[in-house]
Design a protein around this motif. Structure first.
Motif, mmCIF file in Angstrom:
data_model
loop_
_atom_site.group_PDB
_atom_site.id
_atom_site.type_symbol
_atom_site.label_atom_id
_atom_site.label_comp_id
_atom_site.label_asym_id
_atom_site.label_seq_id
_atom_site.Cartn_x
_atom_site.Cartn_y
_atom_site.Cartn_z
ATOM 1 N N LEU A 57 9.927 -0.863 -1.532
ATOM 2 C CA LEU A 57 10.493 -0.053 -2.609
ATOM 3 C C LEU A 57 11.125 -0.902 -3.707
ATOM 4 O O LEU A 57 10.870 -0.674 -4.901
ATOM 5 C CB LEU A 57 11.535 0.920 -2.029
ATOM 6 C CG LEU A 57 10.994 1.960 -1.043
ATOM 7 C CD1 LEU A 57 12.142 2.801 -0.487
ATOM 8 C CD2 LEU A 57 9.943 2.842 -1.705
ATOM 9 N N ILE A 58 11.955 -1.870 -3.303
ATOM 10 C CA ILE A 58 12.674 -2.682 -4.291
ATOM 11 C C ILE A 58 11.901 -3.954 -4.621
ATOM 12 O O ILE A 58 11.647 -4.255 -5.793
ATOM 13 C CB ILE A 58 14.083 -3.042 -3.775
ATOM 14 C CG1 ILE A 58 14.846 -1.771 -3.381
ATOM 15 C CG2 ILE A 58 14.846 -3.832 -4.837
ATOM 16 C CD1 ILE A 58 15.031 -0.783 -4.506
ATOM 17 N N GLY A 59 11.507 -4.702 -3.578
ATOM 18 C CA GLY A 59 10.879 -5.999 -3.794
ATOM 19 C C GLY A 59 9.450 -5.937 -4.279
ATOM 20 O O GLY A 59 8.859 -6.971 -4.594
ATOM 21 N N THR A 60 8.864 -4.732 -4.347
ATOM 22 C CA THR A 60 7.495 -4.602 -4.844
ATOM 23 C C THR A 60 7.384 -3.498 -5.891
ATOM 24 O O THR A 60 7.033 -3.755 -7.038
ATOM 25 C CB THR A 60 6.516 -4.325 -3.689
ATOM 26 O OG1 THR A 60 6.588 -5.392 -2.745
ATOM 27 C CG2 THR A 60 5.089 -4.222 -4.206
ATOM 28 N N GLY A 61 7.680 -2.242 -5.501
ATOM 29 C CA GLY A 61 7.522 -1.137 -6.436
ATOM 30 C C GLY A 61 8.316 -1.325 -7.712
ATOM 31 O O GLY A 61 7.767 -1.268 -8.825
ATOM 32 N N LEU A 62 9.607 -1.571 -7.587
ATOM 33 C CA LEU A 62 10.461 -1.734 -8.764
ATOM 34 C C LEU A 62 10.156 -3.032 -9.499
ATOM 35 O O LEU A 62 10.011 -3.048 -10.736
ATOM 36 C CB LEU A 62 11.929 -1.693 -8.341
ATOM 37 C CG LEU A 62 12.959 -1.850 -9.459
ATOM 38 C CD1 LEU A 62 12.885 -0.671 -10.415
ATOM 39 C CD2 LEU A 62 14.373 -1.977 -8.870
ATOM 40 N N THR A 63 10.043 -4.131 -8.759
ATOM 41 C CA THR A 63 9.904 -5.433 -9.416
ATOM 42 C C THR A 63 8.566 -5.597 -10.127
ATOM 43 O O THR A 63 8.507 -6.223 -11.194
ATOM 44 C CB THR A 63 10.084 -6.579 -8.403
ATOM 45 O OG1 THR A 63 9.148 -6.399 -7.331
ATOM 46 C CG2 THR A 63 11.492 -6.609 -7.852
ATOM 47 N N TYR A 64 7.492 -5.033 -9.574
ATOM 48 C CA TYR A 64 6.204 -5.169 -10.256
ATOM 49 C C TYR A 64 6.158 -4.369 -11.546
ATOM 50 O O TYR A 64 5.482 -4.749 -12.506
ATOM 51 C CB TYR A 64 5.056 -4.786 -9.321
ATOM 52 C CG TYR A 64 4.491 -5.981 -8.589
ATOM 53 C CD1 TYR A 64 3.531 -6.802 -9.179
ATOM 54 C CD2 TYR A 64 4.945 -6.315 -7.321
ATOM 55 C CE1 TYR A 64 3.038 -7.908 -8.516
ATOM 56 C CE2 TYR A 64 4.451 -7.416 -6.647
ATOM 57 C CZ TYR A 64 3.498 -8.207 -7.251
ATOM 58 O OH TYR A 64 3.014 -9.326 -6.599
ATOM 59 N N LEU A 83 0.797 -1.224 0.000
ATOM 60 C CA LEU A 83 0.000 0.000 0.000
ATOM 61 C C LEU A 83 0.833 1.279 0.000
ATOM 62 O O LEU A 83 0.553 2.190 -0.808
ATOM 63 C CB LEU A 83 -0.969 -0.008 1.178
ATOM 64 C CG LEU A 83 -1.953 1.175 1.241
ATOM 65 C CD1 LEU A 83 -2.768 1.278 -0.030
ATOM 66 C CD2 LEU A 83 -2.856 1.043 2.463
ATOM 67 N N PRO A 84 1.856 1.440 0.868
ATOM 68 C CA PRO A 84 2.598 2.709 0.861
ATOM 69 C C PRO A 84 3.237 3.025 -0.489
ATOM 70 O O PRO A 84 3.105 4.149 -0.988
ATOM 71 C CB PRO A 84 3.661 2.491 1.950
ATOM 72 C CG PRO A 84 3.062 1.469 2.861
ATOM 73 C CD PRO A 84 2.299 0.548 1.964
ATOM 74 N N VAL A 85 3.911 2.053 -1.097
ATOM 75 C CA VAL A 85 4.569 2.331 -2.376
ATOM 76 C C VAL A 85 3.533 2.535 -3.476
ATOM 77 O O VAL A 85 3.729 3.354 -4.391
ATOM 78 C CB VAL A 85 5.566 1.204 -2.729
ATOM 79 C CG1 VAL A 85 4.851 -0.113 -3.028
ATOM 80 C CG2 VAL A 85 6.434 1.607 -3.917
#
Length: 300
Positions: free
Chosen positions: A217-224, A46-48
């Motif tokens: 930030l990395i494991g969700t925002g960037l990767t998705y 949710l935050p990202v």
């Protein structure tokens, strides 16, 4: 429908997503507070999602809200919740192994429900990759929790369905916008659920915060962004074949960070996983009927 131009680096960017996702299991056990899978899933997404949404300031067009809610529910809400249930209850490699059924699920659903045509090489790639993953992490010492196994399997099914629907519908936006919508929808589903059924931790330590920052930030925002970009540009079977890299990554990280040893069988399993991924990128396309409605898309 306008064609999507494929780039030579598309497979490499897409492969980065499951490679980074493999760190989820180590981070969950070593950095996050115990026994809060729904809270962890909500704080990861949710935050990202809200940050990207506020930055882009773009909402779905009329007629797309229902589809976006379903994609966010499947790809984020259901998948992330069950991923963390499995991560808390199973060794990382075992949880990732159960999730590696995703390429087979995509093949079966595409053939049975969407009228997709698959090559025999697609089945060989999926089965060889799954066998390699099993060699990597399953053995006499594997700890199997029935609820954890069930959660990992249903989570893989949810994301396979979401991947196919994303490919079929082809939302008329780039991957970054689509990521913001899905993370926000999934996080808004998860947060009230976490508050209603879980006993929340009294405080979050610096270690917990760093773990959530990495996952968010990395494991969700960037990767998705990488993953959805690949879904929109590559055959569905080729994209989901990359999910086999997640248990490979989890095993290597366990070896490097947790001093876990690799046997000869595990080394052979690694080779088989990589062979399955490679085969999945060669003549393993799933042909999904294109929508008849012409849609102009802006690509990332």
């Amino acid at each position: 429908m306008s064609s999507v131009v494929s780039r030579w680096y598309d497979p490499w960017l897409t492969a980065l997503a499951p490679l980074i996702w493999g760190s989820t299991y180590v981070v969950t056990t070593e950095f996050l507070p115990p026994d809060v899978p729904l809270l962890s899933a909500a704080l990861r997404t949710l935050p990202v999602g809200l940050l990207i949404l506020l930055w882009l300031r773009q909402l779905p067009a009329a007629g797309w809200w229902g589809k976006i809610f379903l994609l966010g529910f499947l790809n984020i809400g259901v998948f992330q919740a069950l991923l963390f249930v499995a991560a808390y209850r199973l060794p990382g490699g075992v949880a990732a192994t159960v999730g590696a059924i995703q390429p087979l699920v995509v093949l079966l659903l595409s053939w049975a429900l969407l009228g997709g045509h698959t090559s025999w090489l697609s089945w060989v790639a999926a089965l060889s990759g799954l066998a390699g993953v099993a060699m990597l992490v399953l053995g006499p010492a594997a700890q199997l929790d029935s609820l954890g196994v069930f959660a990992a399997a249903i989570g893989a099914l949810a994301m396979a369905c979401g991947t196919l629907l994303t490919k079929k519908w082809q939302p008329p936006v780039n991957a970054l916008v689509l990521t913001s919508w899905q993370l926000t929808v999934g996080g808004l589903f998860l947060l009230p659920l976490a508050f209603s059924v879980e006993t929340l931790p009294q405080r979050l330590s610096l270690t917990h915060i760093l773990g959530y920052l990495w996952l968010g930030l990395i494991g969700t925002g960037l990767t998705y962004v990488f993953w959805l970009r690949g879904v929109m540009r590559m055959p569905a079977s080729a994209v989901t074949g990359f999910s086999l890299l997640s248990p490979l990554s989890a095993t290597v990280l366990g070896f490097l960070l947790l001093d876990q040893q690799l046997t000869v069988l595990q080394s052979l399993g690694m080779a088989l996983v990589l062979a399955g991924v490679w085969l999945g990128q060669h003549k393993a396309a799933i042909l999904i009927p294109k929508p008849t409605r012409s849609i102009e898309k802006r690509q990332l």
